[in-house]
Write a protein that holds these residues in place. Structure first.
Motif, mmCIF file in Angstrom:
data_model
loop_
_atom_site.group_PDB
_atom_site.id
_atom_site.type_symbol
_atom_site.label_atom_id
_atom_site.label_comp_id
_atom_site.label_asym_id
_atom_site.label_seq_id
_atom_site.Cartn_x
_atom_site.Cartn_y
_atom_site.Cartn_z
ATOM 1 N N ASP A 96 0.006 0.472 4.168
ATOM 2 C CA ASP A 96 -0.771 -0.718 4.542
ATOM 3 C C ASP A 96 0.116 -1.719 5.284
ATOM 4 O OD1 ASP A 96 -3.018 -2.240 4.776
ATOM 5 O OD2 ASP A 96 -3.427 -2.365 2.625
ATOM 6 N N HIS A 115 4.980 -2.755 7.389
ATOM 7 C CA HIS A 115 4.624 -2.096 6.135
ATOM 8 C C HIS A 115 5.466 -2.589 4.962
ATOM 9 C CE1 HIS A 115 3.718 1.124 9.266
ATOM 10 N NE2 HIS A 115 2.526 0.780 8.797
ATOM 11 N N ASP A 120 -3.945 1.290 11.087
ATOM 12 C CA ASP A 120 -3.940 0.737 9.740
ATOM 13 C C ASP A 120 -4.082 1.837 8.687
ATOM 14 O OD1 ASP A 120 -6.613 1.463 9.584
ATOM 15 O OD2 ASP A 120 -7.382 -0.579 9.830
ATOM 16 N N ILE A 121 -4.176 1.444 7.430
ATOM 17 C CA ILE A 121 -4.196 2.393 6.314
ATOM 18 C C ILE A 121 -5.416 3.304 6.344
ATOM 19 C CG2 ILE A 121 -5.380 0.810 4.749
ATOM 20 C CD1 ILE A 121 -3.643 1.926 2.486
ATOM 21 N N GLY A 133 -3.055 -5.005 -0.111
ATOM 22 C CA GLY A 133 -4.310 -4.504 0.406
ATOM 23 C C GLY A 133 -4.986 -3.565 -0.566
ATOM 24 N N GLY A 141 0.796 -1.223 0.000
ATOM 25 C CA GLY A 141 0.000 0.000 0.000
ATOM 26 C C GLY A 141 0.822 1.262 0.000
#
Length: 813
Positions: A491, A633, A621-622, A661, A487
């Protein structure tokens, strides 16, 4: 005018061709030197000038999770914030037959208030910036255009999806109709400010829509990055950061100061500016040596005239003044020509990545570099001329008395070795010391040749070392074979799933994970990697070791210098709850240029390694939601020995795809920092600058050979009368040239290698990379080329030698 002025003008008129040639030699070499030094300064400040043109933000604030209007407004209203502009992310997709084309995977950004339009302006390298009032115009960055083949005037159907649609498990298999659709035309291709001088990891494919496009779909924005222009400039960054940190939860905000970008850019431009400045200095010294040599030849030509003037009662002082005036005029004219050439060539600077973004390459006089350099150049010539005239004055010559010809020891050794008479006489011509003046003449020619060769060899050594660095990722922190980034660094990996996939891969030897974030060390914000105790795949440790307990820390060399800490010292690290931890420095490392895109991150000498618990936001989280046991990450992977890197990278890309993700997964080998990724822009500049000096040395050698042949015409006539044929006469000139170039090689090659290695080592130390100087094999080509060029320039004097006539023996010497 007076007698002295009259004689000076008369001498310049009589020798105008020779004077013009010397003036041109001084002007060309001096001009290249001044241009190179001024260009180094221009290149170094080019990015700061660019930031002013695009009205750069002083700092950027990125909110983890969804874009929040209230938080954005609160930050914009803080004391010290003069202007705020924000870009927002949209889930954009190009529609083909009504369905999203997932192969065109770019970052879609827009703005409600004009960021990238009136602040941090997008720079179009082709086309133009989109009209902010038009809903149907977009621009793309060069990376997107290159990867997806976008072109000016191309029409695209864009679909905008909500975050809920994008997170649906069936989105990729059965995408729903977009929440909004709009047809657009690409009107510009170019660069965002963060992409001009960038790490590999800072550049993604991007498409920018206008405020007119963005405002009606504000509810579909996903995240935001707010650019702030501060009233106090960089001096106000710390206060504003502290104010922002007090208003938002720890770990929910990422900062990036434009000052840090500018600092990184200056460091990235340092290869160009240092190289140009140093080689400009070398070519300036070379021009001084070669110019002085040429001026000395002009002075020696007037000996017979001086003898006549002395016979008519001219004083030594008056003759010295005539010589100083005539030679000084030539040196001054050459220096002025050098200034003119430097100004005329100034539009060619700066070099590097900023140059192509400048709309107007105007003439420019850098007074500090060109003015001071010109004064220093002329002062050097003045001092050299004073010494030449003084050393060859009548009184000095009378005190010396007649000197016997002393045979060169090198020529004697050549004769003892059984070389041919042509070889021995040619070597004698190069090294014979008939008087101190001829000795100076011989040494100056050899010095010029050696200096030119040393400059070329030094440039080749520096260039080869830079190439070796670019090809050795371990030297700039990538001490592994593959990197999995989830991500764009925002992410988290599912550790259990990652372990299952990587453990089943027979080509994976080891792997370690890391969290991204910023920690406060002794009051300084430092980009950091959070890594578990026992991690085996870590950045390149240059001193000490990796952390083994939670109360230890590894620092980058630049960070260590900033904090004034060494191995064994303690630092204070504040966690996200405000508690202070005392950590012991156990190592220094070279850090990879990696982190969350568009935020501060580790790079080369900047960074730290701590345990994950000390990384603020490691448990967010993201989407900005707190979570327990969130994975890292990024994952660093090391292969088994003998693994085919390209095949395994493709295999990992396929097998680890399900680990990605909402923002996808990137798998790559290494990414270069800005200091290295932009090194290609230097091109062949060092070699071209050094080549100019070598060309000047070649011209000087040609002039010296011609002058020597004219002075030795009686000697050649004697040789012809004694039985030398015309071919042998030409061969003596060739041996003269070869001997000079060989001596220049013997001196210049080791000096160039040592100088190039030393220059590279100091440069590498400043970049905080592993210094590994490389001596290229192409140096052998330099040796062969030097011999060939020397014999090439000897062709004309050799032809004159072939045409010598015995009748010259009757001419007075």
């Amino acid at each position: 005018m007076g007698a002295i002025g009259f004689l000076s003008v008369l001498r310049l008129r009589r020798r105008w061709r020779s004077s013009l040639g010397v003036g041109l030699l001084i002007g060309i070499l001096g001009g290249v030197a001044l241009f190179s030094i001024a260009g180094g300064r221009s290149t170094q400040r080019s990015f700061d000038d660019y930031l002013r043109v695009v009205h750069s933000s002083t700092m950027s604030v990125t909110t983890n999770g969804a874009f929040d209007v209230a938080t954005n407004a609160t930050i914009a209203a803080l004391p010290g914030v003069e202007q705020s502009r924000t870009y927002v992310g949209f889930n954009l997709a190009v529609l083909v037959d009504g369905r999203p084309d997932f192969a065109q995977n770019f970052e879609g950004v827009g703005t409600f208030d004009g960021r990238y339009f009136d602040q941090d302006r997008f720079t179009a390298t082709s086309g133009r910036l989109a009209d902010p009032t038009r809903i149907d115009e977009v621009v793309v960055n060069e990376r997107a255009a290159q990867r997806y083949g976008y072109r000016l005037g191309q029409y695209l159907d864009l679909g905008v999806y909500s975050l809920e649609q994008r997170l649906a498990p069936t989105f990729f298999a059965a995408p729903p109709p977009p929440a909004h659709m709009q047809g657009v035309t690409i009107v510009g291709i170019g660069l965002f400010p963060s992409e001009v001088i960038h790490d590999d990891g800072d550049q993604t494919e991007r498409l920018l829509v206008t405020p007119a496009f963005s405002v009606p779909i504000a509810n579909l924005a996903t995240y935001g990055a707010q650019g702030l222009v501060l009233a106090g400039g960089a001096a106000g960054v710390d206060a504003v950061r502290a104010a922002i940190s007090a208003t938002v939860p720890p770990g929910s905000i990422e900062f990036q100061a434009a000052g840090d970008d500018a600092l990184r850019a200056r460091q990235a431009l340092r290869p160009f500016s240092i190289t140009l400045t140093l080689f400009g200095g070398v070519i300036g010294i070379g021009g001084l040596v070669l110019g002085t040599q040429a001026l000395a030849r002009l002075h020696r030509v007037e000996r017979e005239e001086q003898a006549t003037l002395r016979a008519f009662g001219a004083s030594t002082r008056s003759m010295a003044l005539v010589s100083l005036i005539t030679l000084g005029v030539v040196a001054l004219a050459g220096t002025l020509l050098a200034v003119i050439l430097a100004v005329v060539a100034s539009p060619l600077m700066p070099i590097g990545p900023v140059r192509r973004l400048e709309a107007d390459h105007a003439f420019h006089l850098d007074v500090a570099a060109v003015g001071v350099g010109a004064i220093a150049l002329f002062a050097g010539f003045a001092a050299a001329l004073a010494f030449i005239v003084w050393s060859e004055s009548a009184e000095r010559q009378a005190r010396r008395g007649p000197r016997l010809v002393r045979r060169s020891r090198i020529a004697a050794a050549a004769a003892a070795a059984g070389l041919s008479p042509t070889a021995v006489i040619g070597i004698e011509s190069a090294f014979q010391q008939q008087s101190s003046n001829s000795a100076i003449h011989s040494r100056s020619v050899i010095a010029g040749a050696a200096l030119g060769i040393a400059a070329v060899v030094g440039a080749l050594t520096f260039g080869a070392s830079l190439t070796s660095l670019v090809r050795t990722p371990q030297s700039f922190g990538w001490n592994w074979d593959a990197t999995l980034l989830n991500g764009l660094g925002y992410d988290n990996f599912d550790v259990a799933s990652a372990t299952s996939i990587l453990s089943a891969d027979p080509h994976v030897r080891a792997w370690s994970g890391a969290y991204f974030g910023t920690v406060v060390i002794d009051g300084q914000d430092v980009s950091a990697l959070g890594m578990a105790i026992g991690s085996t795949v870590v950045p390149t440790i240059v001193n000490g070791r990796m952390i083994q307990t939670s109360d230890e820390i590894v620092l980058g060399a630049a960070t260590s210098a900033l904090l004034h800490k060494h191995i064994g010292d303690e630092v204070a690290v504040a966690d996200e709850n405000g508690a202070t931890h005392r950590l012991t420095v156990v190592g220094t490392a070279i850090f990879p240029a990696i982190g969350r895109v568009h935020t501060e991150h580790t790079s080369l000498g900047n960074g730290a390694i701590v345990v994950p618990d000390l990384i603020p936001g490691h448990d967010i989280d993201i989407l900005g939601n707190p979570g327990a046991n969130l994975g890292p990450h990024v994952i660093f992977v090391r292969y088994m020995p003998g693994t085919n890197a390209a095949i395994e990278l493709a295999h990992l890309t396929e097998t680890t795809g399900p680990l990605g993700g909402v923002a996808g997964l990137d798998v790559f080998s290494s990414r270069r920092p800005a200091e290295i990724v932009n090194s290609d822009s230097v091109g062949n500049a060092p070699l071209l600058v050094a080549g100019t000096l070598a060309a000047g040395a070649t011209i000087s050698l040609a002039l010296a050979l011609g002058a020597s042949e004219r002075r030795r015409s009686r000697d050649l006539a004697v040789l012809f009368a004694l039985g030398f044929n015309r071919r042998q006469l030409a061969a003596t000139v060739a041996w003269h040239a070869t001997s000079t170039s060989l001596t220049g090689l013997i001196i210049g090659v080791p000096v160039g290698i040592i100088g190039g290695r030393q220059l590279w080592t100091e440069f590498a130390d400043r970049l905080y990379v592993v210094p590994a100087p490389t001596v290229p094999w192409t140096i052998a080509v330099v040796g062969i080329a030097a011999i060939c060029v020397a014999n090439g320039v000897a062709a004309l004097p050799a032809r004159s030698a072939r045409n010598v006539e015995p009748s010259q023996l009757s001419q007075p010497s």
